[in-house]
Design an enzyme around this catalytic site. Structure first.
Site, PDB file in Angstrom:
ATOM      1  CE  LYS A   1      36.577  40.253  50.793  1.00  0.00           C
ATOM      2  NZ  LYS A   1      37.173  39.106  50.105  1.00  0.00           N
TER       3      LYS A   1
HETATM    4  N1  PPE Z   1      35.206  34.540  46.235  1.00  0.00           N
HETATM    5  C1  PPE Z   1      36.300  34.927  47.325  1.00  0.00           C
HETATM    6  C2  PPE Z   1      36.404  33.688  48.463  1.00  0.00           C
HETATM    7  C3  PPE Z   1      36.856  36.164  47.329  1.00  0.00           C
HETATM    8  O1  PPE Z   1      37.776  36.285  48.390  1.00  0.00           O
HETATM    9  C4  PPE Z   1      36.581  37.003  46.612  1.00  0.00           C
HETATM   10  C5  PPE Z   1      37.278  38.434  46.575  1.00  0.00           C
HETATM   11  C6  PPE Z   1      35.599  36.673  45.633  1.00  0.00           C
HETATM   12  C7  PPE Z   1      35.013  35.404  45.189  1.00  0.00           C
HETATM   13  C8  PPE Z   1      35.413  37.683  44.320  1.00  0.00           C
HETATM   14  O2  PPE Z   1      34.540  38.789  45.049  1.00  0.00           O
HETATM   15  P1  PPE Z   1      34.635  40.525  44.363  1.00  0.00           P
HETATM   16  O3  PPE Z   1      35.886  40.674  44.533  1.00  0.00           O
HETATM   17  O4  PPE Z   1      33.478  40.929  45.081  1.00  0.00           O
HETATM   18  O5  PPE Z   1      34.514  40.069  42.754  1.00  0.00           O
HETATM   19  N2  PPE Z   1      38.758  38.071  46.714  1.00  0.00           N
HETATM   20  C9  PPE Z   1      39.460  39.160  47.386  1.00  0.00           C
HETATM   21  C10 PPE Z   1      40.826  38.494  47.939  1.00  0.00           C
HETATM   22  C11 PPE Z   1      42.146  39.142  47.640  1.00  0.00           C
HETATM   23  C12 PPE Z   1      42.971  38.753  48.640  1.00  0.00           C
HETATM   24  O6  PPE Z   1      43.972  38.249  48.419  1.00  0.00           O
HETATM   25  O7  PPE Z   1      42.819  39.079  49.864  1.00  0.00           O
HETATM   26  C13 PPE Z   1      39.545  40.231  46.440  1.00  0.00           C
HETATM   27  O8  PPE Z   1      39.554  40.113  45.136  1.00  0.00           O
HETATM   28  O9  PPE Z   1      39.673  41.492  46.690  1.00  0.00           O
END
Ligand code: PPE
Length: 305
Positions: free
Chosen positions: A158
């Site tokens: 990330k």
């Molecule tokens: N893909 C991406 C690109 C992504 O950023 C997230 C989280 C996910 C999948 C899901 O991952 P997880 O949260 O571990 O289930 N995205 C974050 C973005 C929020 C923001 O606007 O910044 C989040 O959900 O915290």
């Protein structure tokens, strides 16, 4: 604007929210040289509980490794600081944003001598894709921007700079009246949304994109486990936009989005054009887990008090 809390943890101490500032020549501002997490804390009968804190903390350090960044705190220190940030702000339910970034030092692309800073903020954040979307489903657009053509290691991290891809996709989608964008990989397979992973349901079987071009979502992993436990078969297999349109149901998963149903892709309804039974069942079961109402998944919650 982000709803203010009292304090932000910065490099080992708490500072007032309004004093949590960095220099404009910070490396990360210019080059996106940072790694971050999005974590959520929920109100439960036993007080505020952070969902899968250990896994989020592990992923933060994994992202730093992939980016060759040395976080100047131990995993235990960051873990404890995250809990303390929720506690000190007396938050019941909130979003938590730890970030490790290259700070003010030399300019230019060589990061080797840049100092690494870490901060942790927490604030209340409502339904990411809207209350309406949680109930009735959202509309998504196939993005004209392909997902970052990263190798699997980079996709698994990330890293802030990688989010320019998501921002472009999201802006395009919302400008055209959609709620969210879904991006394709360079082969035309569905990758993920700007900030969520994606699932489809057909004949009571689930499919989700395999790891490789996506962030390995902690919510995605949790939903796979939950769906299996509820007796659904889940396949981690590539699929294409037409498979979404032919599916019975579709939903997104993410920390901020939780489990959000998708009702349409590119203005075409999916199934009956409203959240389906499997989606609603998983959504309810997941909400119960988040709020500490299912002891079977008690190990997923880290109590703050
Ligand atoms: N893909 C991406 C690109 C992504 O950023 C997230 C989280 C996910 C999948 C899901 O991952 P997880 O949260 O571990 O289930 N995205 C974050 C973005 C929020 C923001 O606007 O910044 C989040 O959900 O915290």
């Amino acid at each position: 604007m982000v709803e203010k809390s009292d304090k932000i943890w910065m490099d080992g101490r708490f500072v007032d929210w309004d004093s949590a500032k960095v220099h404009v020549l910070s490396h990360a501002l210019h080059y996106g040289s940072a790694v971050f997490e999005g974590i959520k804390c929920y109100e439960t009968e036993k007080g505020p509980a952070i969902f899968r804190l250990k896994e989020h903390n592990e992923r933060l350090f994994h992202s730093a490794d992939v980016f060759h960044m040395r976080i100047p705190f131990s995993k235990e220190q960051v873990f404890d600081a995250i809990k303390e940030t929720v506690r000190i702000n007396r938050l019941r339910s909130c979003y938590i944003r730890p970030i490790a970034f290259l700070g003010y030092g030399p300019m230019g692309l060589n990061p080797i001598k840049s100092p690494v800073s870490v901060s942790i903020a927490a604030w209340p954040w409502g339904a990411y894709l809207g209350e309406e979307g949680m109930r009735n489903g959202i509309s998504i657009r196939t993005s004209s921007y392909p997902r970052n053509h990263a190798n699997a290691a980079l996709a698994s991290a990330k890293i802030s700079g990688q989010y320019v891809n998501s921002i472009l996709a999201k802006r395009e989608a919302v400008t055209e009246g959609y709620d969210e964008a879904v991006m394709l990989d360079v082969k035309g397979n569905i990758s993920e949304c700007s900030g969520e992973n994606i699932f489809i349901v057909k004949n009571n079987e689930l499919r989700t994109t395999p790891l490789g071009t996506i962030l390995p979502g902690i919510t995605r992993a949790s939903i796979i486990r939950l769906a299996n436990d509820l007796g659904y078969h889940v396949m981690e297999e590539y699929f294409r936009p037409e498979d979404i349109l032919e599916a019975d149901e579709c939903f997104l998963t993410g920390t901020a989005a939780e489990l959000t149903p998708v009702r349409a892709l590119d203005k075409k309804g999916i199934g009956p054009g409203k959240p389906g039974p499997v989606t609603l069942k998983l959504q309810q079961a997941f909400m119960d887990i988040l709020h500490g109402k299912n002891s079977k998944y008690g190990s997923w919650l880290e109590y703050v008090e």
